[in-house]
Write a protein that holds these residues in place. Sequence first.
Motif, PDB file in Angstrom:
ATOM      1  N   VAL A   1       0.844  -1.197   0.000  1.00 55.27           N
ATOM      2  CA  VAL A   1       0.000   0.000   0.000  1.00 55.27           C
ATOM      3  C   VAL A   1       0.881   1.249   0.000  1.00 55.27           C
ATOM      4  CG1 VAL A   1      -1.637   1.358   1.353  1.00 55.27           C
ATOM      5  CG2 VAL A   1      -1.983  -1.103   1.091  1.00 55.27           C
ATOM      6  N   ALA A   2       1.928   1.234   0.826  1.00 56.38           N
ATOM      7  CA  ALA A   2       2.822   2.405   0.897  1.00 56.38           C
ATOM      8  C   ALA A   2       3.453   2.682  -0.465  1.00 56.38           C
ATOM      9  CB  ALA A   2       3.903   2.173   1.954  1.00 56.38           C
ATOM     10  N   LEU A   3       3.838   1.621  -1.155  1.00 51.06           N
ATOM     11  CA  LEU A   3       4.474   1.798  -2.464  1.00 51.06           C
ATOM     12  C   LEU A   3       3.515   2.388  -3.495  1.00 51.06           C
ATOM     13  CD1 LEU A   3       6.501  -1.538  -2.596  1.00 51.06           C
ATOM     14  CD2 LEU A   3       7.480   0.751  -2.636  1.00 51.06           C
TER      15      LEU A   3
ATOM     16  N   ALA B   1      10.289  -0.100   5.230  1.00 47.21           N
ATOM     17  CA  ALA B   1      10.475  -1.172   4.247  1.00 47.21           C
ATOM     18  C   ALA B   1      10.186  -0.662   2.835  1.00 47.21           C
ATOM     19  CB  ALA B   1       9.560  -2.351   4.586  1.00 47.21           C
ATOM     20  N   ALA B   2       9.160   0.170   2.709  1.00 46.13           N
ATOM     21  CA  ALA B   2       8.833   0.709   1.383  1.00 46.13           C
ATOM     22  C   ALA B   2       9.966   1.586   0.866  1.00 46.13           C
ATOM     23  CB  ALA B   2       7.530   1.502   1.451  1.00 46.13           C
ATOM     24  N   ARG B   3      10.539   2.380   1.780  1.00 47.25           N
ATOM     25  CA  ARG B   3      11.676   3.212   1.360  1.00 47.25           C
ATOM     26  C   ARG B   3      12.824   2.333   0.905  1.00 47.25           C
ATOM     27  NH1 ARG B   3      11.529   5.691   6.434  1.00 47.25           N
ATOM     28  NH2 ARG B   3       9.808   7.149   6.490  1.00 47.25           N
ATOM     29  N   ARG B   4      13.043   1.283   1.681  1.00 45.02           N
ATOM     30  CA  ARG B   4      14.163   0.411   1.320  1.00 45.02           C
ATOM     31  C   ARG B   4      13.893  -0.301   0.003  1.00 45.02           C
ATOM     32  NH1 ARG B   4      14.609  -0.191   6.853  1.00 45.02           N
ATOM     33  NH2 ARG B   4      13.189  -1.935   6.923  1.00 45.02           N
ATOM     34  N   ARG B   5      12.653  -0.650  -0.232  1.00 43.60           N
ATOM     35  CA  ARG B   5      12.367  -1.326  -1.501  1.00 43.60           C
ATOM     36  C   ARG B   5      12.539  -0.369  -2.660  1.00 43.60           C
ATOM     37  NH1 ARG B   5       7.349  -5.462  -0.654  1.00 43.60           N
ATOM     38  NH2 ARG B   5       8.300  -6.588   1.059  1.00 43.60           N
ATOM     39  N   ARG B   6      12.181   0.875  -2.427  1.00 40.43           N
ATOM     40  CA  ARG B   6      12.383   1.841  -3.501  1.00 40.43           C
ATOM     41  C   ARG B   6      13.867   2.022  -3.777  1.00 40.43           C
ATOM     42  NH1 ARG B   6       8.292   5.043  -0.868  1.00 40.43           N
ATOM     43  NH2 ARG B   6       6.325   4.862  -1.971  1.00 40.43           N
TER      44      ARG B   6
ATOM     45  N   GLU C   1       5.701  -6.412 -10.614  1.00 39.54           N
ATOM     46  CA  GLU C   1       4.884  -5.999  -9.481  1.00 39.54           C
ATOM     47  C   GLU C   1       5.695  -5.026  -8.650  1.00 39.54           C
ATOM     48  OE1 GLU C   1       2.043  -8.508  -7.632  1.00 39.54           O
ATOM     49  OE2 GLU C   1       3.216 -10.240  -8.267  1.00 39.54           O
ATOM     50  N   ALA C   2       5.022  -4.402  -7.716  1.00 38.48           N
ATOM     51  CA  ALA C   2       5.716  -3.420  -6.884  1.00 38.48           C
ATOM     52  C   ALA C   2       6.830  -4.051  -6.062  1.00 38.48           C
ATOM     53  CB  ALA C   2       4.722  -2.718  -5.962  1.00 38.48           C
ATOM     54  N   ASP C   3       6.732  -5.358  -5.799  1.00 43.90           N
ATOM     55  CA  ASP C   3       7.791  -6.005  -5.024  1.00 43.90           C
ATOM     56  C   ASP C   3       8.734  -6.809  -5.926  1.00 43.90           C
ATOM     57  OD1 ASP C   3       5.874  -7.898  -5.637  1.00 43.90           O
ATOM     58  OD2 ASP C   3       6.157  -9.032  -3.786  1.00 43.90           O
TER      59      ASP C   3
END
Lengths: 162, 401
Positions: A42-44, B27-32, B210-212
């Motif tokens: 969701v954050a992404l 985690a989202a920041r790190r994934r980015r 996908e986003a991940d």
Amino acid sequence: MDENGFTEWVAGHQRQLLRSAYLLTGDLHRAQDLVQEALVKVALRWSRLHDGNPTAYARTIIVRDNISWWRRHRDVPSPERADVASASSDPETALVVQRSLARLAPRQRAVLVLRHFDDLTERETAEVLGVTVGTVKSTNAAALARLREGAPELLDLIGESR
Amino acid sequence: MTDLHTLLDLVTDEVETPDLARTALAAARRRRTRRRGLVAGLAAGVAVAGVVVVPQLVGSDPDPERPTEQPTTGPAPTPSPDEPAPALPPIPADARHPAWDPATAAQLPDYPIESLPTVLALEGSRSAPGDRAEPLALSRTENDELLLQYGGRAWYGLRRPTDAGDLWDSALSRDGTRIAVAGEGGLYWCDAVEVCPSWSRVDVPRKVLEADSRITWTQDSSKVVVAAFRGAYEVDLDTGELSDLGFLGGGTAFDVAPDGHLVTRPPLSISVTEFEGTTPVQDGALAPELGKRTYLSAFADAVAVTRVTDDGDDGLVVLDRGDLSARAFLPIEGDVRGMVRRGELRPVQWLNKVTVLFSVLDPGTDTVHLVTWDTHLRGNLGHVASYPASYDVSLRDLYPA
């Protein structure tokens, strides 16, 4: 990204999502992993989701990732007394319920949780699972029937099923 | 008498939630801007043919960008609820090294690697490299800037693909000659040696990304493996040809050893499974307890893996690829379970036959440290480099170093 907006949304919904995930999995750690993963996704996508329905998106991720997990590992856990005790004010009843839920196939369990815990409509449940309303109806009926046959102690607690 | 809703409410009425927002944002920041290197690319010559796709269980997907197929499961054994859990082999006492506190990472003795700066961060002015050397590292900042590092020279800022949108991952090839990025706009690659004068977009179905999604290069730099929780595909960058590697989905850790074997460990597995192509090639020996999720890095005859146990005997372990016995164990202090779950502790690559390079986050300074572990001696550790936690750093293969 509007991190404040995201944080506010999480604060308002994380507990319900975690409770729902725990009912889906019977494992608090896995439930937390599922919710955490959904929140990251969701954050992404927050820039596109915040004006829509991020809760529905998160719930859908949780439900489908759990079913995917189950398909890979067939590792539906036996209810852990420690989990049950830490999650419920009535551990004995909770253990009966979790053992009963563990007898259901994952999609049956998902329909039961979405319909009877999250109070989604049949249409909303169908959208989460990506199935038809008819499938939701039949799956719900099958889940209750399975509980009736395999977990009469649960129905004793309920008295009657919907 | 009560109704089902009330009963389900009772089952969960004391569930407490930690600060999930903060963790998810981090985690989202790190994934980015993900720190790279937990899984090296596929080795040259690995034949990764297609895998049977099973029918989708749950019908249409909530997000049109998400794949509709469900990946298949690899054959690595997992405990069945109907079977007693097997006794997993213990870690021998003589394999155990002194415990280490990651908060001391910055104070470790230096382990210099030729040309690699000790601080992988944006320093000095950006400028074009003076020659067409192969870059050592690719870094993606929190603003999705792509920066190349040439052996101690200033960072060089790359032009992004114009229609890429949000970037989900970026990776420098193992030989340092190509860069691939995945994002909302699709999958792209460029010539890193030529400093990416243009980007080529690879025509792949939406289900691939996908986003991940995470990118892993093949060693010959001709293909990438794009892996997400829902599944994985090998993509030929020149032709766009796809091979389904669904068994790498579901959070499966994987790497490719120098002999070309694909070394995998699905979550909860009690073994480490090797594939030659899509065929499992070992006898299913049991590994020591590793925990739900792992990160691994394979080498000639050993594999470095994160380990998380119920009794907190956690850290990094090196397993023999033959019988999966533990050769060395580095106990790590602190919340290793959380560090592994959040991807803050990972083996990155092998620098030589006995030295593992791993990354660890120091939450006190929000800095990632690259640390060497000598697995043969007494577990000597060395500090190689550090970079901001908001960066996604992708190293080329440094072996032998």
